[in-house]
Design a protein around this motif. Structure first.
Motif, PDB file in Angstrom:
ATOM      1  N   ASN A 455       7.527 -16.109  19.621  1.00  0.00           N
ATOM      2  CA  ASN A 455       7.310 -16.292  21.060  1.00  0.00           C
ATOM      3  C   ASN A 455       7.542 -14.999  21.851  1.00  0.00           C
ATOM      4  OD1 ASN A 455      10.075 -16.379  20.427  1.00  0.00           O
ATOM      5  ND2 ASN A 455      10.562 -17.489  22.317  1.00  0.00           N
ATOM      6  N   THR A 456       7.430 -13.842  21.176  1.00  0.00           N
ATOM      7  CA  THR A 456       7.708 -12.566  21.834  1.00  0.00           C
ATOM      8  C   THR A 456       6.543 -11.597  21.672  1.00  0.00           C
ATOM      9  OG1 THR A 456       8.739 -11.551  19.891  1.00  0.00           O
ATOM     10  CG2 THR A 456      10.181 -12.829  21.351  1.00  0.00           C
ATOM     11  N   LEU A 457       6.505 -10.582  22.546  1.00  0.00           N
ATOM     12  CA  LEU A 457       5.510  -9.514  22.430  1.00  0.00           C
ATOM     13  C   LEU A 457       6.061  -8.238  23.066  1.00  0.00           C
ATOM     14  CD1 LEU A 457       3.910  -8.889  25.393  1.00  0.00           C
ATOM     15  CD2 LEU A 457       3.042 -11.180  24.927  1.00  0.00           C
ATOM     16  N   ARG A 458       5.507  -7.100  22.607  1.00  0.00           N
ATOM     17  CA  ARG A 458       5.871  -5.804  23.183  1.00  0.00           C
ATOM     18  C   ARG A 458       4.673  -5.217  23.910  1.00  0.00           C
ATOM     19  NH1 ARG A 458       6.966  -0.722  19.349  1.00  0.00           N
ATOM     20  NH2 ARG A 458       4.691  -0.696  19.529  1.00  0.00           N
ATOM     21  N   LEU A 459       4.930  -4.738  25.136  1.00  0.00           N
ATOM     22  CA  LEU A 459       3.890  -4.102  25.946  1.00  0.00           C
ATOM     23  C   LEU A 459       4.186  -2.614  26.062  1.00  0.00           C
ATOM     24  CD1 LEU A 459       3.511  -6.574  28.969  1.00  0.00           C
ATOM     25  CD2 LEU A 459       1.822  -6.167  27.165  1.00  0.00           C
ATOM     26  N   GLY A 460       3.381  -1.788  25.418  1.00  0.00           N
ATOM     27  CA  GLY A 460       3.498  -0.340  25.581  1.00  0.00           C
ATOM     28  C   GLY A 460       2.569   0.116  26.691  1.00  0.00           C
ATOM     29  N   PHE A 461       3.106   0.818  27.679  1.00  0.00           N
ATOM     30  CA  PHE A 461       2.307   1.171  28.852  1.00  0.00           C
ATOM     31  C   PHE A 461       2.042   2.667  28.989  1.00  0.00           C
ATOM     32  CE2 PHE A 461       6.803   0.709  30.111  1.00  0.00           C
ATOM     33  CZ  PHE A 461       7.087   1.995  30.533  1.00  0.00           C
ATOM     34  N   SER A 462       2.609   3.491  28.130  1.00  0.00           N
ATOM     35  CA  SER A 462       2.601   4.936  28.335  1.00  0.00           C
ATOM     36  C   SER A 462       1.200   5.541  28.399  1.00  0.00           C
ATOM     37  CB  SER A 462       3.409   5.627  27.232  1.00  0.00           C
ATOM     38  OG  SER A 462       2.925   5.267  25.952  1.00  0.00           O
ATOM     39  N   ARG A 463       0.257   4.990  27.651  1.00  0.00           N
ATOM     40  CA  ARG A 463      -1.082   5.582  27.568  1.00  0.00           C
ATOM     41  C   ARG A 463      -2.145   4.725  28.244  1.00  0.00           C
ATOM     42  NH1 ARG A 463      -1.960   7.063  21.393  1.00  0.00           N
ATOM     43  NH2 ARG A 463      -3.576   8.408  22.236  1.00  0.00           N
ATOM     44  N   VAL A 464      -1.708   3.761  29.066  1.00  0.00           N
ATOM     45  CA  VAL A 464      -2.636   2.848  29.726  1.00  0.00           C
ATOM     46  C   VAL A 464      -2.803   3.266  31.189  1.00  0.00           C
ATOM     47  CG1 VAL A 464      -3.193   0.432  30.167  1.00  0.00           C
ATOM     48  CG2 VAL A 464      -1.751   1.026  28.215  1.00  0.00           C
ATOM     49  N   ALA A 465      -4.037   3.352  31.637  1.00  0.00           N
ATOM     50  CA  ALA A 465      -4.318   3.716  33.026  1.00  0.00           C
ATOM     51  C   ALA A 465      -3.817   2.627  33.967  1.00  0.00           C
ATOM     52  CB  ALA A 465      -5.819   3.924  33.217  1.00  0.00           C
ATOM     53  N   ASP A 466      -3.475   3.012  35.200  1.00  0.00           N
ATOM     54  CA  ASP A 466      -2.912   2.071  36.168  1.00  0.00           C
ATOM     55  C   ASP A 466      -3.785   0.833  36.352  1.00  0.00           C
ATOM     56  OD1 ASP A 466      -1.057   4.051  36.437  1.00  0.00           O
ATOM     57  OD2 ASP A 466      -1.265   4.294  38.599  1.00  0.00           O
ATOM     58  N   GLU A 467      -5.089   1.064  36.556  1.00  0.00           N
ATOM     59  CA  GLU A 467      -5.971  -0.079  36.817  1.00  0.00           C
ATOM     60  C   GLU A 467      -6.052  -1.001  35.601  1.00  0.00           C
ATOM     61  OE1 GLU A 467      -8.593   3.561  35.798  1.00  0.00           O
ATOM     62  OE2 GLU A 467      -6.757   3.117  36.926  1.00  0.00           O
ATOM     63  N   ASP A 468      -5.908  -0.423  34.399  1.00  0.00           N
ATOM     64  CA  ASP A 468      -5.920  -1.252  33.190  1.00  0.00           C
ATOM     65  C   ASP A 468      -4.608  -2.008  33.016  1.00  0.00           C
ATOM     66  OD1 ASP A 468      -8.494  -0.600  32.528  1.00  0.00           O
ATOM     67  OD2 ASP A 468      -7.942   1.050  31.198  1.00  0.00           O
ATOM     68  N   ILE A 469      -3.499  -1.410  33.451  1.00  0.00           N
ATOM     69  CA  ILE A 469      -2.215  -2.131  33.429  1.00  0.00           C
ATOM     70  C   ILE A 469      -2.322  -3.375  34.299  1.00  0.00           C
ATOM     71  CG2 ILE A 469       0.199  -2.054  34.211  1.00  0.00           C
ATOM     72  CD1 ILE A 469       0.264   0.888  33.354  1.00  0.00           C
ATOM     73  N   VAL A 470      -2.838  -3.206  35.505  1.00  0.00           N
ATOM     74  CA  VAL A 470      -2.955  -4.331  36.449  1.00  0.00           C
ATOM     75  C   VAL A 470      -3.900  -5.398  35.889  1.00  0.00           C
ATOM     76  CG1 VAL A 470      -3.736  -5.002  38.752  1.00  0.00           C
ATOM     77  CG2 VAL A 470      -2.449  -2.869  38.449  1.00  0.00           C
ATOM     78  N   ARG A 471      -5.076  -4.963  35.442  1.00  0.00           N
ATOM     79  CA  ARG A 471      -6.079  -5.920  34.960  1.00  0.00           C
ATOM     80  C   ARG A 471      -5.647  -6.559  33.642  1.00  0.00           C
ATOM     81  NH1 ARG A 471     -11.261  -5.465  32.337  1.00  0.00           N
ATOM     82  NH2 ARG A 471     -10.961  -3.222  32.069  1.00  0.00           N
ATOM     83  N   GLY A 472      -5.093  -5.745  32.727  1.00  0.00           N
ATOM     84  CA  GLY A 472      -4.713  -6.259  31.420  1.00  0.00           C
ATOM     85  C   GLY A 472      -3.596  -7.279  31.486  1.00  0.00           C
ATOM     86  N   ILE A 473      -2.565  -7.011  32.278  1.00  0.00           N
ATOM     87  CA  ILE A 473      -1.439  -7.949  32.378  1.00  0.00           C
ATOM     88  C   ILE A 473      -1.857  -9.226  33.092  1.00  0.00           C
ATOM     89  CG2 ILE A 473       0.853  -8.277  33.399  1.00  0.00           C
ATOM     90  CD1 ILE A 473       1.442  -5.366  32.719  1.00  0.00           C
ATOM     91  N   ALA A 474      -2.775  -9.097  34.046  1.00  0.00           N
ATOM     92  CA  ALA A 474      -3.298 -10.299  34.714  1.00  0.00           C
ATOM     93  C   ALA A 474      -4.018 -11.185  33.699  1.00  0.00           C
ATOM     94  CB  ALA A 474      -4.241  -9.898  35.844  1.00  0.00           C
ATOM     95  N   ILE A 475      -4.770 -10.584  32.795  1.00  0.00           N
ATOM     96  CA  ILE A 475      -5.475 -11.354  31.754  1.00  0.00           C
ATOM     97  C   ILE A 475      -4.483 -12.003  30.802  1.00  0.00           C
ATOM     98  CG2 ILE A 475      -6.959 -11.121  29.708  1.00  0.00           C
ATOM     99  CD1 ILE A 475      -8.537  -8.980  31.292  1.00  0.00           C
ATOM    100  N   ILE A 476      -3.440 -11.251  30.398  1.00  0.00           N
ATOM    101  CA  ILE A 476      -2.414 -11.826  29.512  1.00  0.00           C
ATOM    102  C   ILE A 476      -1.749 -13.025  30.179  1.00  0.00           C
ATOM    103  CG2 ILE A 476      -0.183 -11.408  28.389  1.00  0.00           C
ATOM    104  CD1 ILE A 476      -1.069  -8.470  28.037  1.00  0.00           C
ATOM    105  N   GLY A 477      -1.376 -12.859  31.447  1.00  0.00           N
ATOM    106  CA  GLY A 477      -0.709 -13.937  32.169  1.00  0.00           C
ATOM    107  C   GLY A 477      -1.589 -15.159  32.338  1.00  0.00           C
ATOM    108  N   LYS A 478      -2.845 -14.947  32.728  1.00  0.00           N
ATOM    109  CA  LYS A 478      -3.777 -16.063  32.928  1.00  0.00           C
ATOM    110  C   LYS A 478      -4.031 -16.799  31.619  1.00  0.00           C
ATOM    111  CE  LYS A 478      -8.429 -17.116  34.667  1.00  0.00           C
ATOM    112  NZ  LYS A 478      -9.685 -16.564  35.241  1.00  0.00           N
ATOM    113  N   THR A 479      -4.198 -16.036  30.529  1.00  0.00           N
ATOM    114  CA  THR A 479      -4.442 -16.640  29.227  1.00  0.00           C
ATOM    115  C   THR A 479      -3.228 -17.425  28.744  1.00  0.00           C
ATOM    116  OG1 THR A 479      -5.870 -14.746  28.710  1.00  0.00           O
ATOM    117  CG2 THR A 479      -5.220 -16.161  26.878  1.00  0.00           C
TER     118      THR A 479
END
Length: 486
Positions: A455-479
Motif C-alpha cells: 500500500n506504499t509508493l515512492r515519488l521521485g521529483f528531482s528530474r520532473v518538470a513543474d507542470e508534469d509534477i502538477v499533472r502527474g500527481i493529479a492523475i495519481i490522485g484521481k486514479t
C-alpha cells in the motif's frame, strides 16, 4: 563490392576506410594474397580522398591485415580472415546451465529489467537522481583542464587501490567538519556507494548470517545483502527514525553481524532520524556490540533546520560505525566516486579486497572531483541545488496534499516523498492504471524486507518538470480515488 560503404560524421575518414576494409577481410570478401584496389581506384569507389585511403592502407598494414610489395601495390595478409565456422559446426553452450546461484538471484532482483518502461511522453516519478540541468559544466570543465595540466600523464595511468591521496585528504577534512572524530580511522575511495557496501559485506565474516536494518530500506542494499547470503531482519520506522523499542527486542532475541541504517533523508521514506534518537541508537548498538554500516544518503540536501551529525560522529572516538559516503545524489553520479570511512584496520583489509576486485577507482574521475571540490564549487552548487530541490519538494508536497488520498506522507527533504495508503490498497494496481494514463512511480513493496508495503509508493521529483509534477500527481490522485470507489 565497396557499394555499402557509408561515412559516419565526426570520425576520421581514414579510420572508417580502414575498418571497412578490415571488415571485408574478416568476412572473407577479400581473400589472403588478393591484391587490394589501388589507392586512386579505391578513393574513387568510396568517394573519399586518396590521402584517406593511403592512411587506411598504412593502418591495415600496421594491424597485420595487409602488406605492401614495392612497385606492385597492397595485398591482403595470409591468415587475416577469421575462421568463421564455414568448415565446422559452431560451438554452442547453454550458459544458463552454468550460471551461479548469485547470478540467477541478481537477475531475479533486477527491477530495471522487470520494471515498467517509460515510453516517450510518460511522466516518470521513478528517478531520485540529480537533475543534470543543474550541473555547472563550466566548473567541471575547468577542474578537468586544471588537473590535467598539473599531472595529466599520471592521471591516465594505474592508480592506487586506496584512492587518490589529495581526494582522500580532502574527504577526511570534509568528514571532520561533520563532527567526526578521525582518530584511529582511515578512508578508502570506491566506485560509489554500491561498491563500498559490497566491499564491506565481502570483508564481513558471517558469524551469525543476519543483518538488522530499517523496514522499509534501500532496495540496492536489500539486493546486495541477499547476494551475499545474509538474512535480513527489518525494524519498522517511526516519524523520527527506526523504532528503538522494536530494535531492542530484535537485538535481545538474536545476535547480528551488523546493522545497516540510513539516518538522513532515508530511502525510501525520506525521514531524518532525530539527534536524540541517534544518541540512544548508538548506545543501544554499543550495548549489544553490533557494528553499524551507515549510509550517508543525501545528507547534503537539508532544506531547513539545524545540521544533524551522522551516526559516525555520534560514536565519538569509537570505531563501531562504518560510514559509506557519496555525492552521487547531489553532484555527478556519472563520476562514480564514493568513500568508506572506518576503523583504520578495517580499511587496511578493505584496500586489499578492493585491489583484488577492481584494482582502483578511476584516478581521472577522482582528480576531477578533487579539483572541483578544492575550488569551493560544492558549496556554490549546493546553494543553487537546495533552492531548486526545495521548491520542487514543496510543490510535490502541496500537490500530494491536494490530490492524493493517502493515509500518511513522509519526506523531510532530499529528492523524494513516500506515500502510504490505507491497509488493503494495492499500489501495483494503481501503477498499472496510472501507466495506462501516462504516469509511473516506484511501487513501495520493493523496499520492504518482509513482503509488506503493498500500500506504499515512492515519488521521485528531482528530474520532473513543474507542470508534469502538477499533472502527474493529479492523475495519481484521481486514479487512486477511482480504485477506492470514491
Amino acid at each position: 563490392m565497396f557499394k555499402d560503404f557509408k561515412l559516419m560524421a565526426g570520425r576520421p575518414v581514414s579510420i572508417q576506410v580502414k575498418d571497412y576494409m578490415k571488415h571485408l577481410i574478416i568476412k572473407s570478401a577479400l581473400q589472403g594474397g588478393q591484391k587490394l584496389p589501388s589507392t586512386r581506384e579505391l578513393s574513387t569507389l568510396l568517394k573519399v580522398s586518396r590521402n584517406s585511403v593511403i592512411s587506411a592502407y598504412e593502418g591495415l598494414e600496421d594491424d597485420g591485415f595487409a602488406y605492401t610489395v614495392q612497385g606492385q601495390g597492397s595485398y591482403v595478409a595470409q591468415g587475416a580472415a577469421a575462421q568463421n565456422g564455414a568448415e565446422a559446426s559452431p560451438w554452442t553452450l547453454d550458459w544458463t546451465e552454468r550460471l551461479s546461484s548469485q547470478a540467477l538471484l541478481a537477475e531475479e532482483l533486477d527491477i530495471m529489467k522487470r520494471g515498467i518502461r517509460a515510453e516517450k511522453g510518460t511522466i516518470s516519478f521513478t528517478s531520485i537522481a540529480p537533475d543534470e540541468r543543474l550541473f555547472d559544466l563550466d566548473h567541471v570543465r575547468r577542474a578537468f583542464l586544471e588537473r590535467m595540466s598539473v599531472e595529466g600523464n599520471v592521471l591516465l595511468n594505474y592508480g592506487y587501490a586506496k584512492g587518490y591521496k589529495p581526494l582522500i585528504d580532502y574527504l577526511k577534512q570534509y568528514m571532520e567538519h561533520k563532527g567526526v572524530d578521525l582518530r584511529g580511522k582511515d578512508l578508502l575511495i570506491t566506485n560509489g556507494f554500491t561498491e563500498g557496501f559490497d566491499l564491506v559485506l565481502s570483508a564481513l565474516g558471517k558469524r551469525h548470517g543476519t543483518v538488522v536494518c530499517e523496514n522499509p530500506t534501500h532496495h540496492t542494499a536489500i539486493k546486495n545483502l541477499k547476494l551475499h547470503d545474509f538474512g535480513i531482519h527489518g525494524v519498522k520506522m517511526e516519524r523520527d527514525g527506526i523504532h528503538l523499542g522494536e530494535l531492542k527486542q530484535a537485538l535481545e532475541a538474536r545476535p547480528y553481524d551488523c546493522a545497516y541504517l540510513v539516518p538522513s533523508y532515508h530511502n525510501p521514506t525520506g525521514i531524518v532520524m532525530s539527534p536524540e534518537k541517534r544518541q540512544r541508537l548508538m548506545k543501544l548498538m554499543q550495548d549489544y556490540n553490533v557494528p553499524v554500516i551507515e549510509d550517508g544518503f543525501n545528507e547534503e540536501l537539508r532544506y531547513s533546520g539545524a545540521h544533524v551529525a551522522p551516526l559516525i560522529a555520534a560514536a565519538g572516538g569509537g570505531n563501531g560505525v562504518v560510514y559509506l559516503g557519496s555525492f552521487s545524489k547531489v553532484l555527478f553520479p556519472g563520476l562514480r566516486v564514493g568513500w568508506v570511512l572506518a576503523d583504520e584496520e578495517l580499511i587496511y583489509y578493505l584496500e586489499s579486497v578492493k585491489r583484488a576486485r577492481t584494482i582502483h577507482t578511476s584516478t581521472l574521475d577522482q582528480s576531477i572531483l578533487y579539483q572541483y571540490l578544492l575550488g569551493g564549487n560544492l558549496e556554490k552548487y549546493l546553494k543553487k541545488a537546495r533552492l531548486e530541490y526545495k521548491r520542487k519538494y514543496e510543490l510535490t508536497l502541496a500537490c500530494c496534499k491536494e490530490h492524493i488520498p493517502y493515509a500518511s506522507l513522509s519526506g523531510d527533504g532530499g529528492l523524494h516523498l513516500f506515500v502510504t495508503f490505507a491497509e488493503g490498497f494495492n499500489t501495483r494496481e494503481l501503477l498499472a492504471a496510472c501507466h495506462a494514463r501516462g504516469v509511473i512511480f516506484t511501487a513501495g513493496d520493493i523496499f520492504f524486507t518482509d513482503g509488506a508495503g503493498q500500500n506504499t509508493l515512492r515519488l521521485g521529483f528531482s528530474r520532473v518538470a513543474d507542470e508534469d509534477i502538477v499533472r502527474g500527481i493529479a492523475i495519481i490522485g484521481k486514479t487512486a480515488r477511482q480504485i477506492m470507489g470514491e
